[in-house]
Design an enzyme around this catalytic site. Structure first.
Site, PDB file in Angstrom:
ATOM      1  N   PRO A   1     -34.363  20.287 -27.043  1.00  0.00           N
ATOM      2  CA  PRO A   1     -34.774  20.000 -28.404  1.00  0.00           C
ATOM      3  C   PRO A   1     -33.588  19.992 -29.344  1.00  0.00           C
ATOM      4  CG  PRO A   1     -35.314  22.242 -27.825  1.00  0.00           C
ATOM      5  CD  PRO A   1     -34.401  21.727 -26.798  1.00  0.00           C
ATOM      6  N   GLU A   2     -33.614  19.092 -30.282  1.00  0.00           N
ATOM      7  CA  GLU A   2     -32.640  19.108 -31.353  1.00  0.00           C
ATOM      8  C   GLU A   2     -33.335  19.672 -32.583  1.00  0.00           C
ATOM      9  OE1 GLU A   2     -30.257  15.589 -31.770  1.00  0.00           O
ATOM     10  OE2 GLU A   2     -30.595  15.011 -29.693  1.00  0.00           O
TER      11      GLU A   2
ATOM     12  N   HIS B   1     -40.767  29.463 -13.586  1.00  0.00           N
ATOM     13  CA  HIS B   1     -39.864  29.322 -14.722  1.00  0.00           C
ATOM     14  C   HIS B   1     -40.381  30.004 -15.981  1.00  0.00           C
ATOM     15  CE1 HIS B   1     -37.891  26.674 -12.032  1.00  0.00           C
ATOM     16  NE2 HIS B   1     -38.851  25.775 -12.065  1.00  0.00           N
TER      17      HIS B   1
ATOM     18  N   ARG C   1     -34.591  24.901 -16.503  1.00  0.00           N
ATOM     19  CA  ARG C   1     -33.155  24.749 -16.285  1.00  0.00           C
ATOM     20  C   ARG C   1     -32.358  25.983 -16.707  1.00  0.00           C
ATOM     21  NH1 ARG C   1     -30.177  19.262 -18.277  1.00  0.00           N
ATOM     22  NH2 ARG C   1     -28.178  19.745 -17.373  1.00  0.00           N
TER      23      ARG C   1
END
Length: 279
Positions: free
Chosen positions: A2-3, A92, A111
């Site tokens: 996300p930005e 995760h 990740r």
DNA sequence: AGGAAAACCTGCGTGC
DNA sequence: TGCACGCAGGTTTTCC
């Protein structure tokens, strides 16, 4: 992942649903994401009501009267809220915060580029190195951008992705803002004239605001805490469009790497600047 | 000292 | 079908 617009969308969604909630239990399932998860987190937040949720750069903060819980999402992180009992945790799902009302906040990140961190004081800053100005603040304008860029000859694309230059502009919106401003991504940062600095400051604000309005860009993983995808990916005019016709002039969109990150631009709408004098 | 590249880690799409 | 490879929205560290 996300930005700034995606994080802002998440914060706007979390704030009303989390404010006032009181953590009852903290379940940590991994030792670390990008950095070790604070093992004493439960002792800091259990029984303490959440004051508000805010954002600095790409860092969301859950604010308590004693400090801030920062949940950086890295590339693939998600913050999910379950109003009832959460589903069985997967590989995760690194942390759950279970509230007194039975709802659950889950931090998941395949990740593991994300960060879970605590800082003392409700007004504290994110646990990261120096952060530049917030691009949506009114004080962010051509003059401030000039000050941030005048001592570096790096390509402008690389410079505006540097969080110390301007906070929260990532790889998607760097390409999009340069397209809107009509500036070639290779242009040395300290050679922009005042018209270009003004256009770029405005373009950064414009692409970020439009993306927030659309609920953020979902390329793959991004979801709001209630599981919705964003719609801002439909606004992209150059990002990930290599070879497609520019929607202004039909020139095929070009692509190249800047410091290891893919950049997209239109060679016609963002002409390469001549160095030195004309002729 | 500034700036580029590598590193962190997993998943997915592509092409052979 | 399967495997190797490249690539991905971020940030810090390392190396030149």
């Amino acid at each position: 992942m996300p930005e700034l617009p995606e994080v802002e969308t998440i914060v706007r969604s979390l704030s009303p649903s989390l404010t006032g909630k009181i953590p009852e239990q903290v379940v940590i399932r991994s030792k670390s994401v990008r950095v070790p998860i604070p093992t004493d987190l439960a002792s800091r937040i259990v029984g303490k009501p959440i004051q508000l949720v805010r954002r600095r750069a790409k860092w969301p903060a859950i604010v308590f009267d004693t400090g801030c819980l920062w949940l950086h999402l890295g590339m693939t992180g998600q913050i999910l809220i379950y109003s009832g009992v959460a589903p069985r945790a997967g590989t995760h799902d690194h942390m759950d915060i279970i509230f007194k009302d039975g709802s659950t906040l889950r931090f998941t990140d395949p990740r593991r580029f994300g960060v879970i961190a605590w800082t003392d004081g409700p007004e504290s800053n994110p646990p990261t190195s120096t952060l530049g100005p917030e691009p949506l603040d009114t004080v962010f304008d051509a003059a401030m951008l000039k000050k941030q860029l005048e001592r570096t000859g790096r390509p402008i694309k690389t410079a505006i992705m540097d969080g110390a230059v301007v906070a929260g502009v990532g790889n998607i919106y760097a390409s999009e803002a340069l397209f809107l401003a009509g500036i070639h991504p290779d242009t040395p940062a300290n050679t922009l004239n005042s018209a270009q600095l003004g256009a770029l400051a405005n373009a950064i604000k414009a692409v970020l605001c439009a993306a927030i309005e659309a609920g953020g860009s979902t390329l793959k993983d991004y979801r709001t805490p209630d599981g919705k995808t964003g719609n801002a990916q439909g606004l992209h005019r150059v990002y990930s469009k290599a070879g497609d016709p520019c929607d202004v002039c039909a020139t095929p969109i070009a692509t190249a790497n800047h410091s290891g990150r893919a950049t997209f631009w239109c060679e016609h709408c963002q002409p390469r600047q001549c160095s030195g004098t004309l002729f």
